[in-house]
Design a protein around this motif. Structure first.
Motif, short mmCIF file in Angstrom:
data_model
loop_
_atom_site.label_atom_id
_atom_site.label_comp_id
_atom_site.label_asym_id
_atom_site.label_seq_id
_atom_site.Cartn_x
_atom_site.Cartn_y
_atom_site.Cartn_z
N ALA A 67 0.84 -1.20 0.00
CA ALA A 67 0.00 0.00 0.00
C ALA A 67 0.87 1.25 0.00
O ALA A 67 0.58 2.24 -0.70
CB ALA A 67 -0.92 -0.01 1.22
N VAL A 72 -4.85 6.42 0.64
CA VAL A 72 -4.50 4.99 0.68
C VAL A 72 -4.69 4.45 2.10
O VAL A 72 -5.24 3.35 2.29
CB VAL A 72 -3.05 4.79 0.20
CG1 VAL A 72 -2.61 3.35 0.46
CG2 VAL A 72 -2.92 5.14 -1.27
N LEU A 115 -7.39 1.25 3.61
CA LEU A 115 -7.09 0.10 4.45
C LEU A 115 -7.76 0.21 5.82
O LEU A 115 -8.17 -0.80 6.40
CB LEU A 115 -5.58 -0.06 4.63
CG LEU A 115 -4.89 -1.01 3.65
CD1 LEU A 115 -4.94 -0.43 2.23
CD2 LEU A 115 -3.44 -1.26 4.06
#
Length: 458
Positions: A40, A65, A69
């Motif tokens: 990631a 990002v 998650l």
């Protein structure tokens, strides 16, 4: 003696077996998650390069990002962004540590300690540290291995500890952070030795107050006999430490500092706390201030290395010395300059053990008790080969539970749990390493030198 029934021991053994089996599986899963988080981070790095060259736009990429998650892991994007940053660091700089963690040879705690200690090194110097640190962690508890990792990082750093400490000391400061409900947090950034000395002194004085507050005076049976209306002192240890700190800072005069006229010992000379410092001879002689010969450091036991100049200042303020003779290869303490009484034996054992010898415990030896491994009442002798330091908690465990221990020689202890599992605890690694005159790697501790003495029957 606290005994377990056969059924209890059988069930406890099953629980321990499950934990033992799950450790490698958990390690593999955790490292898999770390590698995924690092991916990631790589995505965020790749996308940010295509954005406008502004800090804000690039930061927004990382936040986006991290939020992606965070949504699927039920955490916050701030926490996830920190985890991603840490994961990238592990993957890029500590592959050996990750491999050992993935194989279940070490745990997340070990890997975190490696990451924290390696931060002191420049990035191009972390590969060598990573390889050595991963092996140091195997078979050791996290608490026990931290000081060894710190010393390893000091050895591999291109600049001496004295140089870095002189620079870091310029950042000492005191700050206040407002909290809620009329409270604030006072933070002092100080040299480690002074901070540990202050903390230890506060703890000792708080302990004295706690011990004395309910002790009747001679001839009295009730400590509140003269004042029935007096309220008992119910402050906790932390509260007392905080009150003592305020009393000292608000009532003490800065004119009492002897450094004003240059004739006194200065701040170090005012320390009255018990601080155990191991100082190699080369440090006292000033040999290690040369960047070309920076092979030793002094150690504030149970905390971290300290700079050579501070160690020499402390050594110069004392009136007596305790000389320790060590094996030239292994660094094992052999004897002191005085070996006639129990006090001398205690000094030798403090130097050998440096902390509680129960597996994983790092309570400093100066806060522990000297215990006869084979009980004195049953015929055990008062001999260095039958003595070790145990903190009160683990001394009581040895005395009142089925945990057993025996000495194997050279200060090595063999602990046996109630379920029969065996744990070997070695004395802390020596702080001084001797290099062969021609350079190269240090000699193998297990080769050469005097053979270890045979364990005496106790």
């Amino acid at each position: 003696m606290i005994e377990f029934s056969e059924e209890d021991l059988a069930e406890l053994d099953e629980v321990a077996q499950y934990a033992e089996t799950m450790t490698p599986a958990l390690g593999a899963m955790e490292v898999g998650n770390v590698r995924n988080q690092a991916r990631a981070g790589a995505i965020a790095e790749r996308v940010s390069r295509r954005q406008a060259a502004s800090v804000r736009s690039q930061e927004m990429v990382y936040r986006s990002v991290a939020a992606e998650l965070a949504g699927v892991t039920f955490t916050t994007d701030r926490s996830m962004q920190a985890q991603i940053t840490q994961a990238v660091e592990w993957v890029e700089c500590y592959p050996a540590t990750l491999a050992a963690w993935e194989a279940g040879r070490i745990t997340r705690g070990h890997a975190t300690a490696v990451l924290r200690c390696g931060t002191a090194l420049p990035r191009d110097g972390r590969a060598e540290f990573d390889a050595a640190a991963a092996e140091l962690c195997v078979g050791q508890s996290v608490g026990r291995v931290k000081d060894r990792l710190e010393h390893l990082a000091q050895e591999l750093h291109p600049r001496t500890l004295a140089e870095r400490h002189a620079k870091a000391r310029e950042e000492r400061r005191v700050s206040v952070t407002p909290l809620r409900d009329g409270m604030s947090e006072l933070v002092a950034t100080l040299p480690t030795l002074l901070a540990e000395g202050i903390s230890d002194r506060l703890t000792e004085q708080a302990s004295s107050i706690i011990d004395a507050r309910n002790t009747p005076a001679p001839g009295e049976t009730d400590p509140d006999a003269d004042d029935a209306e007096a309220e008992p002192d119910c402050r906790t240890r932390d509260q007392i430490r905080a009150d003592i700190l305020c009393d000292m800072l608000l009532t003490g005069s800065p004119l009492a500092d002897p450094t004003i006229d240059g004739d006194g010992n200065g701040t170090l000379g005012m320390i009255r706390a018990k601080v155990q410092v191991v100082v190699p001879a080369l440090t006292l002689l000033g040999k290690d201030d040369d960047p070309e010969n920076d092979t030793t450091t002094a150690d504030l036991v149970g905390s971290s290395p300290i700079d050579p100049a501070t160690a020499r200042a402390l050594a110069g303020a004392i009136t007596t010395w305790e000389r320790l003779v060590v094996h030239p290869v292994s660094g094992q303490v052999l004897f002191t300059d005085s070996y006639r009484r129990t006090a001398s034996m205690a000094r030798l054992l403090r130097a050998r053990d440096r902390h509680c010898r129960f597996p994983g415990c790092r309570r400093p030896a100066i806060r522990c008790e000297l215990d006869h491994t084979f009980d004195f009442a049953l015929g055990g002798r008062t001999d260095v080969r039958n003595l070790c330091h145990l903190c009160q908690r683990h001394h009581s465990m040895k005395q009142f539970t089925s945990w057993g221990v025996r000495q194997l020689g050279d200060g090595v202890l063999e602990w046996t749990s109630p379920t029969g599992r065996v744990y070997i605890d070695h004395p802390p690694a020596p702080l001084v390493r001797f290099m062969p005159s021609g350079g190269g790697a240090p000699p193998d501790v297990g080769s050469g030198g005097a053979p270890p003495p045979e364990p005496a029957p106790f």
